[in-house]
Design a protein around this motif. Structure first.
Motif, PDB file in Angstrom:
ATOM      1  N   GLY A 162     -33.819  -0.487  33.591  1.00 15.12           N
ATOM      2  CA  GLY A 162     -33.896   0.380  32.242  1.00 15.12           C
ATOM      3  C   GLY A 162     -35.741   0.679  32.216  1.00 15.12           C
ATOM      4  O   GLY A 162     -36.097   1.226  31.757  1.00 15.12           O
ATOM      5  N   LEU A 163     -36.664  -0.540  33.113  1.00 23.39           N
ATOM      6  CA  LEU A 163     -37.305  -0.348  33.474  1.00 23.39           C
ATOM      7  C   LEU A 163     -38.483   0.682  34.270  1.00 23.39           C
ATOM      8  O   LEU A 163     -38.892   1.938  33.636  1.00 23.39           O
ATOM      9  N   LEU A 164     -37.567   0.025  35.193  1.00 21.69           N
ATOM     10  CA  LEU A 164     -37.649   1.447  36.226  1.00 21.69           C
ATOM     11  C   LEU A 164     -37.329   2.826  35.743  1.00 21.69           C
ATOM     12  O   LEU A 164     -37.889   4.031  36.155  1.00 21.69           O
ATOM     13  N   PHE A 165     -35.922   3.131  34.837  1.00 19.14           N
ATOM     14  CA  PHE A 165     -35.518   4.374  33.842  1.00 19.14           C
ATOM     15  C   PHE A 165     -36.901   4.989  33.554  1.00 19.14           C
ATOM     16  O   PHE A 165     -37.198   6.384  33.985  1.00 19.14           O
ATOM     17  N   VAL A 166     -37.809   4.552  32.695  1.00 19.38           N
ATOM     18  CA  VAL A 166     -38.891   4.187  31.748  1.00 19.38           C
ATOM     19  C   VAL A 166     -39.922   4.885  33.164  1.00 19.38           C
ATOM     20  O   VAL A 166     -40.727   5.895  32.731  1.00 19.38           O
ATOM     21  N   CYS A 167     -40.265   4.705  33.212  1.00 19.41           N
ATOM     22  CA  CYS A 167     -40.805   4.694  34.652  1.00 19.41           C
ATOM     23  C   CYS A 167     -40.524   5.563  35.362  1.00 19.41           C
ATOM     24  O   CYS A 167     -41.954   6.600  35.480  1.00 19.41           O
ATOM     25  N   ARG A 189     -45.587   8.109  27.007  1.00 18.70           N
ATOM     26  CA  ARG A 189     -44.211   7.707  27.708  1.00 18.70           C
ATOM     27  C   ARG A 189     -45.365   6.954  28.730  1.00 18.70           C
ATOM     28  O   ARG A 189     -44.877   6.081  28.596  1.00 18.70           O
ATOM     29  N   VAL A 190     -46.278   6.845  29.465  1.00 21.09           N
ATOM     30  CA  VAL A 190     -46.561   6.504  30.240  1.00 21.09           C
ATOM     31  C   VAL A 190     -47.381   5.020  29.552  1.00 21.09           C
ATOM     32  O   VAL A 190     -46.906   3.568  29.713  1.00 21.09           O
ATOM     33  N   ALA A 191     -48.073   5.104  27.772  1.00 23.68           N
ATOM     34  CA  ALA A 191     -47.859   3.730  26.935  1.00 23.68           C
ATOM     35  C   ALA A 191     -46.634   3.196  26.617  1.00 23.68           C
ATOM     36  O   ALA A 191     -47.292   1.530  26.437  1.00 23.68           O
ATOM     37  N   LEU A 192     -45.728   4.223  26.890  1.00 15.93           N
ATOM     38  CA  LEU A 192     -44.463   3.353  26.257  1.00 15.93           C
ATOM     39  C   LEU A 192     -43.743   2.378  27.712  1.00 15.93           C
ATOM     40  O   LEU A 192     -43.582   0.921  28.026  1.00 15.93           O
ATOM     41  N   ALA A 193     -44.033   2.725  28.862  1.00 14.87           N
ATOM     42  CA  ALA A 193     -43.818   2.486  29.861  1.00 14.87           C
ATOM     43  C   ALA A 193     -45.065   1.083  29.963  1.00 14.87           C
ATOM     44  O   ALA A 193     -44.121   0.087  30.925  1.00 14.87           O
ATOM     45  N   LEU A 194     -45.993   1.546  30.550  1.00 17.43           N
ATOM     46  CA  LEU A 194     -47.008  -0.157  29.830  1.00 17.43           C
ATOM     47  C   LEU A 194     -46.452  -1.209  28.787  1.00 17.43           C
ATOM     48  O   LEU A 194     -46.872  -2.429  29.363  1.00 17.43           O
ATOM     49  N   GLY A 195     -45.794  -0.942  27.536  1.00 12.33           N
ATOM     50  CA  GLY A 195     -46.058  -1.736  27.210  1.00 12.33           C
ATOM     51  C   GLY A 195     -45.028  -2.369  27.370  1.00 12.33           C
ATOM     52  O   GLY A 195     -44.798  -3.619  26.958  1.00 12.33           O
TER      53      GLY A 195
END
Length: 302
Positions: A162-167, A189-195
């Motif tokens: 899931g983390l790889l997908f959002v990145c 989306r970058v902010a969400l991915a970093l969180g």
């Protein structure tokens, strides 16, 4: 003989419901599972930070949380869905959510193909998203207290995938961005991915310790990560408003090319297009533009 193609097909705006439904259904569902687990004394409330090594037998008070908690009562998401009746809802959320995740991934994959042909980042995002769905099915159907090994395998697959997908989707969002609003969505989306990345790493670090406080902190980080990822999925509503029948056909055509092993050269691709160039449809603007990093592709009807 090539038929005349319309400039743009009508948007299938009903698809915007899919990402929102995934986020709303899953987030609401897991919090209902948590509330049921607390009321049934299967976990302690998330605001509780006081744990004991052992607890004496206490008379349950219907409608009230436990007053004596041990490390077995830490409100990890998986722990909340370990016992019936909440385990039934937890399995339902895992199965339905996994199906909706696959649908979102396939639709996004087709949409990016419509914009940028032969993108390995897009293919990797599709694979990671579907892998995430497989992990969700395992997590939802193999409860941690009854099939711990399979449950941990599912969690070990679902969370990193899931983390790889959002990145990867952050990269794709920047790649196909056209308007200023598109870039703002990419920043969000970058902010969400970093969180999600920070919360997942902290959850893993805290989880391996035996401290009650750190275990509880791991549970909170797990909740933050899960809600963060689900919110990220919901942001695809922004792009799905521009999905058309051509978007779906682009994905099917790409799958057909991979399955048949046919590689289209520039000349063949150009003849299929009839020399026409297709612009990108951006939800952030009323007009269409052509992105410099995207290779146009269309479907020729014979």
């Amino acid at each position: 003989m090539l038929g005349t193609q319309p400039a743009y097909a009508s948007p299938m705006t009903a698809w915007i419901v899919l990402p929102v439904s995934l986020s709303a259904f899953s987030i609401t569902g897991i919090w209902i599972v948590y509330a049921m687990a607390v009321v049934n004394h299967h976990v302690c409330p998330v605001e509780n930070w006081s744990y004991n090594v052992t607890c004496t037998e206490e008379l349950p008070r219907p409608g009230f949380p436990k007053t004596c908690c041990t490390i077995q009562d830490i409100p990890l998401i998986s722990k909340c869905g370990s016992y019936p009746p909440e385990s039934c809802l937890f399995s339902l959320i895992g199965n339905v959510g996994a199906f909706m995740v696959v649908m979102v991934c396939l639709l996004r994959y087709a949409q990016v193909i419509e914009h940028s042909h032969r993108c390995w980042v897009n293919t990797s995002a599709l694979v990671s998203g579907c892998t995430n769905a497989v992990g969700l099915v395992m997590v939802g159907n193999f409860q941690v207290d009854h099939a711990k090994s399979l449950h941990y395998v599912g969690a070990g697959v679902a969370f990193p995938a899931g983390l790889l997908f959002v990145c990867l989707q952050c990269v794709l969002t920047y790649r196909v961005a056209v308007t200023a609003l598109d870039y703002w969505m990419a920043h969000f989306r970058v902010a969400l991915a970093l969180g999600a990345m920070v919360s997942l790493v902290l959850s893993g670090i805290f989880f391996i310790h035996e401290s009650f406080i750190l275990q509880h902190a791991a549970a909170i980080c797990e909740w933050v990560f899960t809600v963060d990822i689900l919110v990220f999925y919901g942001t695809f509503t922004y792009e799905f408003g521009t999905v058309t029948s051509e978007t779906l056909m682009a994905g099917l055509q790409q799958s057909h090319h991979h399955g048949s092993g046919v590689i289209m050269g520039p000349r063949a691709r150009g003849s299929g297009l009839g020399g026409a160039t297709k612009g990108l449809k951006s939800p952030g603007g009323s007009s269409t533009s052509t992105h410099l990093n995207c290779t146009p592709e269309s479907i020729a009807m014979l």
